[in-house]
Design a protein around this motif. Structure first.
Motif, mmCIF file in Angstrom:
data_model
loop_
_atom_site.group_PDB
_atom_site.id
_atom_site.type_symbol
_atom_site.label_atom_id
_atom_site.label_comp_id
_atom_site.label_asym_id
_atom_site.label_seq_id
_atom_site.Cartn_x
_atom_site.Cartn_y
_atom_site.Cartn_z
ATOM 1 N N THR A 113 3.449 -4.537 10.576
ATOM 2 C CA THR A 113 2.667 -3.317 10.778
ATOM 3 C C THR A 113 2.808 -2.375 9.591
ATOM 4 N N GLU A 114 2.025 -1.324 9.626
ATOM 5 C CA GLU A 114 2.170 -0.198 8.705
ATOM 6 C C GLU A 114 2.116 1.082 9.523
ATOM 7 N N ILE A 115 3.007 2.007 9.218
ATOM 8 C CA ILE A 115 2.976 3.315 9.860
ATOM 9 C C ILE A 115 2.030 4.189 9.063
ATOM 10 N N VAL A 116 0.948 4.630 9.697
ATOM 11 C CA VAL A 116 -0.098 5.353 8.975
ATOM 12 C C VAL A 116 -0.168 6.830 9.350
ATOM 13 N N ALA A 117 0.578 7.275 10.360
ATOM 14 C CA ALA A 117 0.609 8.686 10.731
ATOM 15 C C ALA A 117 1.894 8.976 11.493
ATOM 16 N N MET A 130 3.889 8.141 16.424
ATOM 17 C CA MET A 130 3.419 7.478 15.215
ATOM 18 C C MET A 130 2.190 6.651 15.532
ATOM 19 N N VAL A 131 1.361 6.435 14.529
ATOM 20 C CA VAL A 131 0.269 5.486 14.627
ATOM 21 C C VAL A 131 0.615 4.318 13.716
ATOM 22 N N VAL A 132 0.651 3.112 14.290
ATOM 23 C CA VAL A 132 0.934 1.911 13.507
ATOM 24 C C VAL A 132 -0.254 0.967 13.603
ATOM 25 N N THR A 133 -0.458 0.171 12.570
ATOM 26 C CA THR A 133 -1.499 -0.860 12.608
ATOM 27 C C THR A 133 -1.088 -1.923 13.612
ATOM 28 N N SER A 134 -2.066 -2.394 14.391
ATOM 29 C CA SER A 134 -1.793 -3.400 15.413
ATOM 30 C C SER A 134 -3.073 -4.153 15.698
ATOM 31 N N GLY A 135 -3.024 -5.498 15.607
ATOM 32 C CA GLY A 135 -4.247 -6.269 15.788
ATOM 33 C C GLY A 135 -5.255 -5.872 14.728
#
Length: 263
Positions: free
Chosen positions: A171-175, A211-216
């Protein structure tokens, strides 16, 4: 934002295979002397990088570093010279940005030599640069939750800078937002650099975090209900109680999908 990301990824993969781990081909080189500076690099991990990578770290090109969003990402890299290299390669954590246009990765010497056949480690190091293929893989930290380290530049209660550690999954944490525990008055943090986020609008009291993470093919919001105590201190690492194990999908041709493990 979520609907935009969904449409974007739908268009991206409409002519490609939905894949957890796309295989990419490039070159890799290695650090010449693993100094403390190289451990932390542009991500700002400092010597902590040695603890959570066990010496298997790497710098990567800007498209993988992603202005800091790629910090902490894990990759499996294997070289293609069958005379020198094994089939499994090495697994590394991204800790720095690579400005060397000859290669996508600059690996630690430990990681680079791990790609070699038994007894061929030094010979592989002597080559300097090799052809490789690589893929993003999930990060796993046994018995570790996502952690927050309060940076020394912080000043309670006026300024807070945090570093995120032990980010699992793919994933990446984007917020990142914080709020006083029990409050819904959220304050958005900015990415200062690398894995470091900060704000000068620090809520008073004990702090929760989301946090907002990339998923799918989309984003996913995670909520840590109690992260920092009211008397948070600099240099201290706090457990969020949250584990990240999501997988962010990629789109690539079926021939470049590498979901099976390399052995």
């Amino acid at each position: 934002m979520a609907w935009f990301l969904s449409i974007f990824f739908f268009l991206l993969v409409s002519s490609a295979t939905a894949c957890d781990r796309c295989i990419h081909r490039s070159k890799a080189t290695h650090y010449y002397g693993d100094s403390p500076t190289s451990y932390g690099g542009a991500c700002g991990y400092g010597d902590l990088a040695l603890e959570f990578t066990n010496g298997y770290f790497s710098a990567a090109i800007p498209s993988l570093y992603k202005q800091g969003a790629g910090c902490g990402a894990c990759f499996q890299v294997r070289c293609k010279d069958k005379r020198l290299c094994n089939g499994a390669g090495t697994k590394v954590v991204l800790t720095d940005q690579n400005y060397d246009t000859r290669a996508d990765f600059v690996l630690s010497r430990k990681a680079f030599s791990t790609m070699a056949l038994k007894g061929k480690g030094q010979e592989l190091l002597n080559t300097g640069i090799v052809d490789v293929e690589y893929k993003r893989i999930p990060c796993g930290y046994k018995n570790k939750n996502l952690a927050v380290r309060v940076e020394e530049s912080s000043y309670n209660p006026n300024y807070l800078a945090i570093k995120l550690l032990y980010q699992g999954g793919q994933t990446e944490i984007v917020a990142v937002d914080i709020a006083k525990v029990g409050s819904y008055d959220w304050v958005s943090l900015s990415r200062s650099y690398g894995a470091v986020w900060d704000t000068n609008k620090v809520p008073r009291g004990a702090l929760q975090m989301r946090m907002v993470v990339t998923s799918g093919y989309d984003g996913k919001r995670l909520w840590a209900k109690y992260v920092l105590p009211v008397d948070w201190k600099t240099g201290v690492i706090y457990d969020t109680g949250v584990q990240i194990d999501d997988i962010a999908k990629e789109g690539c041709p079926a021939s470049e999908c590498g979901d099976r493990p390399w052995k």
